[in-house]
Design a protein around this motif. Sequence first.
Motif, mmCIF file in Angstrom:
data_model
loop_
_atom_site.group_PDB
_atom_site.id
_atom_site.type_symbol
_atom_site.label_atom_id
_atom_site.label_comp_id
_atom_site.label_asym_id
_atom_site.label_seq_id
_atom_site.Cartn_x
_atom_site.Cartn_y
_atom_site.Cartn_z
ATOM 1 N N LEU A 69 4.961 28.353 -8.232
ATOM 2 C CA LEU A 69 3.946 28.977 -7.383
ATOM 3 C C LEU A 69 3.702 30.427 -7.789
ATOM 4 O O LEU A 69 2.583 30.941 -7.656
ATOM 5 N N LEU A 70 4.737 31.089 -8.287
ATOM 6 C CA LEU A 70 4.595 32.503 -8.646
ATOM 7 C C LEU A 70 3.651 32.687 -9.825
ATOM 8 O O LEU A 70 2.749 33.538 -9.790
ATOM 9 N N VAL A 71 3.817 31.898 -10.883
ATOM 10 C CA VAL A 71 2.915 32.026 -12.029
ATOM 11 C C VAL A 71 1.559 31.382 -11.737
ATOM 12 O O VAL A 71 0.532 31.761 -12.332
ATOM 13 N N PHE A 72 1.525 30.415 -10.820
ATOM 14 C CA PHE A 72 0.261 29.804 -10.418
ATOM 15 C C PHE A 72 -0.694 30.856 -9.865
ATOM 16 O O PHE A 72 -1.920 30.763 -10.025
ATOM 17 N N ARG A 73 -0.140 31.902 -9.246
ATOM 18 C CA ARG A 73 -0.986 32.945 -8.664
ATOM 19 C C ARG A 73 -1.812 33.653 -9.732
ATOM 20 O O ARG A 73 -2.970 34.010 -9.485
ATOM 21 N N TYR A 74 -1.227 33.853 -10.922
ATOM 22 C CA TYR A 74 -1.993 34.480 -12.008
ATOM 23 C C TYR A 74 -3.219 33.642 -12.362
ATOM 24 O O TYR A 74 -4.323 34.161 -12.564
ATOM 25 N N LEU A 98 6.879 34.348 -1.901
ATOM 26 C CA LEU A 98 6.090 33.229 -2.416
ATOM 27 C C LEU A 98 4.651 33.236 -1.916
ATOM 28 O O LEU A 98 3.704 33.037 -2.680
ATOM 29 N N PHE A 99 4.488 33.448 -0.637
ATOM 30 C CA PHE A 99 3.222 33.101 0.000
ATOM 31 C C PHE A 99 2.324 34.277 0.354
ATOM 32 O O PHE A 99 1.173 34.072 0.745
ATOM 33 N N ASN A 100 2.823 35.488 0.221
ATOM 34 C CA ASN A 100 2.004 36.655 0.550
ATOM 35 C C ASN A 100 1.084 36.984 -0.620
ATOM 36 O O ASN A 100 1.355 37.881 -1.425
ATOM 37 N N HIS A 101 -0.008 36.240 -0.705
ATOM 38 C CA HIS A 101 -0.953 36.425 -1.802
ATOM 39 C C HIS A 101 -2.349 36.033 -1.315
ATOM 40 O O HIS A 101 -2.509 35.035 -0.609
ATOM 41 N N PRO A 102 -3.385 36.785 -1.684
ATOM 42 C CA PRO A 102 -4.728 36.516 -1.157
ATOM 43 C C PRO A 102 -5.323 35.185 -1.601
ATOM 44 O O PRO A 102 -6.276 34.703 -0.965
ATOM 45 N N ASN A 103 -4.802 34.578 -2.660
ATOM 46 C CA ASN A 103 -5.347 33.295 -3.102
ATOM 47 C C ASN A 103 -4.636 32.103 -2.464
ATOM 48 O O ASN A 103 -4.961 30.955 -2.753
ATOM 49 N N PHE A 104 -3.662 32.393 -1.592
ATOM 50 C CA PHE A 104 -2.972 31.353 -0.834
ATOM 51 C C PHE A 104 -3.388 31.436 0.627
ATOM 52 O O PHE A 104 -3.285 32.496 1.252
ATOM 53 N N ASN A 105 -3.842 30.312 1.159
ATOM 54 C CA ASN A 105 -4.090 30.199 2.593
ATOM 55 C C ASN A 105 -2.966 29.349 3.165
ATOM 56 O O ASN A 105 -2.891 28.144 2.898
ATOM 57 N N ILE A 106 -2.075 29.958 3.950
ATOM 58 C CA ILE A 106 -0.870 29.287 4.407
ATOM 59 C C ILE A 106 -1.114 28.642 5.763
ATOM 60 O O ILE A 106 -1.542 29.290 6.714
ATOM 61 N N ILE A 107 -0.811 27.331 5.831
ATOM 62 C CA ILE A 107 -0.864 26.583 7.083
ATOM 63 C C ILE A 107 0.551 26.130 7.389
ATOM 64 O O ILE A 107 1.107 25.290 6.659
ATOM 65 N N ASN A 108 1.159 26.703 8.416
ATOM 66 C CA ASN A 108 2.533 26.347 8.764
ATOM 67 C C ASN A 108 2.564 25.043 9.545
ATOM 68 O O ASN A 108 1.766 24.826 10.457
ATOM 69 N N ILE A 109 3.502 24.164 9.149
ATOM 70 C CA ILE A 109 3.570 22.828 9.736
ATOM 71 C C ILE A 109 4.902 22.631 10.443
ATOM 72 O O ILE A 109 5.879 23.331 10.193
ATOM 73 N N ASP A 110 4.910 21.654 11.348
ATOM 74 C CA ASP A 110 6.144 21.194 11.966
ATOM 75 C C ASP A 110 5.970 19.709 12.277
ATOM 76 O O ASP A 110 4.996 19.084 11.841
#
Length: 229
Positions: A69-74, A98-110
């Motif tokens: 995921l880290l290199v995916f951001r590039y 991992l997830f604090n990036h503007p190209n990731f929209n995080i949806i938290n699940i349970d």
Amino acid sequence: MELTILGKYGPYGKAGNGCASGYLVKNDEDFLVLDMGSGTLSRLCNAVDIKKVKHIFISHLHYDHTSDLLVFRYLLEELSHKVNIYTHYEDTVWYNLLFNHPNFNIINIDEGAHINIGSMELSFLPMKHTVTDYAVIIKGDKTLCYTGDTLFNDNILKCFDVSHCVLADCSKPKGFNGPHMNIEDAIRLSKQYPNTKIIATHQSADYNPKDDLISTGIISAEEGTTYII
């Protein structure tokens, strides 16, 4: 529904050409990535136009399921492309990194979450591992469950009850005593659910369960292979 194995090893890839956990699901014209362990990004790029990838499920936050995921951001930055990531919230340094990036929209699940992504409906069940891990049940033309990493637990049976195929962490050798199912668990589940396809994944670099499972009908996951569910 189709499932492509991008990487099948854990906790690290096999020397030469093996990648850690990563999988690609296609239903109709919709795609869902399951985990992104080390080495899987290049295989994902080979399997699909990245701009068609809009949804990623992360089962848990161990490095062998998340590191690419880290290199995916590039790549996402170069493409000006954003993706939705479905994962369980953790108040940890690794989650934020991992997830604090503007190209990731995080949806938290349970466990109670139900999410529609095009032609697929996602629901989730907690598993039993050293960290919080969720299985995802994917309903499309058929129903596929991916367990992430887990020991045997009662929710495994709920996965099998509703699925045509289970991509399961059940590849460790007989007698293995760590936080993963072994091939004895896989064989027991196969006998209990003879009509459910089992694809055994999360293999150790030094052990291939194929020879021990070949007579059972259980499929030992093969990297680069696409399975029809």
